[in-house]
Scaffold this motif. Structure first.
Motif: not given
Length: 387
Positions: A102-106, A274-289
């Protein structure tokens, strides 16, 4: 000059670098590389800001490599580059498919479309060497497919219909001694196997490959251990570029495995942070995953910002937390949108024997917020931290 291409969701940078190491250890060969992190033309290293630069810039890079006596060039070939034809008429002598997740699905919209774009790279290699498809023919351009990762079997079968020499590899059936490999995790064993298989097909001896394997060390924010100047930081700290659900799960599984096998004394129960986040304006579907992957394997989570870009960091964090809660675990979760403060919190709270993984940005030296790129390097935050 021979051109070799590495494509897939995860592992491209590491596999590209390892392949170059194998070729550069071979008398009479000199290999430059083009990666997300760095371009090496044989005389200088620099950063382009792209995984695969635009064609005009690529041609300049290739010309510099040839002027420096490079016999080979290995490069990452991103899905965007394949779809946008950034490599132009470059004729590749062979390639590698690492995995798909899962990546780049935007951009690609569906996994089926994403897979087909990756398959297009193999089609490009086959089209440059027209002949009748026949699996196993050594005179066809080699195309290595990793069978360990996502869509490996599907890609192996699909590429089998093309005029390439398909080579399936798996870390579970390695023909090399990997006991002294300094790169942790099964996924890195897979990366080494892929690079080794293509290197052999490119004419590198097995003896050379085996001699190089123990010298490979983590770099470029790929599970790279970073030391703080503060002696009060009791935990081991690693920075990693993992920014997909599959990438995070593989990194955390590798570290969890190392922690379990190296417990001294056996009664010690260290925590994996684990310290992490998710990028904005990119593939929001992968965030909960991504949140689910961390909740599955970590003991302590500090959810923070990555590159929020134009989005509200708190909305990105909320999407991550949906996946964390979905696991229904009793994992300890802290929310701190300020990435520097989040890292410092983990360093301050982690105890002796704990391991802290700071994921998502790896080698990156900026953080993009509201259209502005601010200087920010996870590794420097760790190095400069003081209680």
């Amino acid at each position: 000059m021979n051109f070799w291409g590495i494509t897939g969701t995860n592992g491209k940078t590491t596999t590209t670098w390892i392949f170059a190491e194998f070729l550069n250890a071979t008398p009479g060969r000199k290999c430059g590389y083009v990666t997300t992190v760095e371009v090496n033309t044989g005389s200088r290293q620099f950063y382009t800001g792209y995984t695969t630069p635009p064609l005009a810039q690529l041609k300049e890079i290739f010309a510099e490599m040839e002027a420096n006596g490079c016999t080979d060039c290995v490069m990452e070939v991103s899905s965007h580059a394949i779809h946008q034809h950034r490599t132009g008429d470059t004729v590749f002598s062979g390639g590698i498919f690492t995995n798909l997740s899962e990546d780049h699905l935007d951009y690609h919209k569906t996994m089926e479309a994403y897979f087909d774009v990756k398959l297009d790279f193999a089609r490009q290699i086959a089209a440059a060497h027209p002949t009748t498809p026949d699996m196993g023919r050594k005179d066809l351009p080699p195309y290595v497919v990793c069978l360990d990762g996502g869509y490996g079997r599907e890609m192996f079968n699909a590429v089998g219909n093309l005029a390439v020499n398909v080579i399936g590899v798996s870390a579970s059936s390695s023909s090399y001694d990997l006991s002294h490999l300094q790169l942790a995790g099964d996924y890195n064993r897979s990366n080494v196997q892929c690079a080794a298989a293509l290197a052999e097909a490119a004419g590198v001896s097995r003896e050379t490959v085996q001699a190089v394997i123990p010298t490979l060390k983590p770099r470029w924010g790929r599970l790279e251990e970073v030391k703080s100047k503060s002696e009060k930081v009791k935990s081991r700290v690693f920075v990693d570029f993992a920014h997909t659900p599959d990438g995070l799960e593989k990194v955390l599984a590798a570290v969890r495995g190392e922690m379990t096998s190296n417990l001294q004394p056996p009664t010690l129960k260290p925590s994996l942070w684990v310290v992490f986040g998710a990028g904005g304006d990119r593939d929001p579907m992968k965030r909960p995953l991504m949140g689910e992957a961390c909740a599955k394997l970590a003991d302590k989570l500090v959810v923070t910002s990555d590159n929020p870009r134009s989005e509200d960091p708190l909305k990105i964090i909320d999407a991550i937390l949906v996946g964390v809660r979905g696991r229904g675990s009793g994992i300890g979760v802290t929310v701190e949108p300020d990435r520097k403060k989040a890292i410092e919190f983990a360093l301050r709270e982690a105890e002796e024997g704990d391991v802290v993984i700071i994921a998502g940005k790896g080698h990156e030296t900026t953080q993009e917020i509201k259209g502005v790129k601010y200087p920010f390097d996870d590794r420097e935050v760790v190095r400069q931290f003081s209680l």
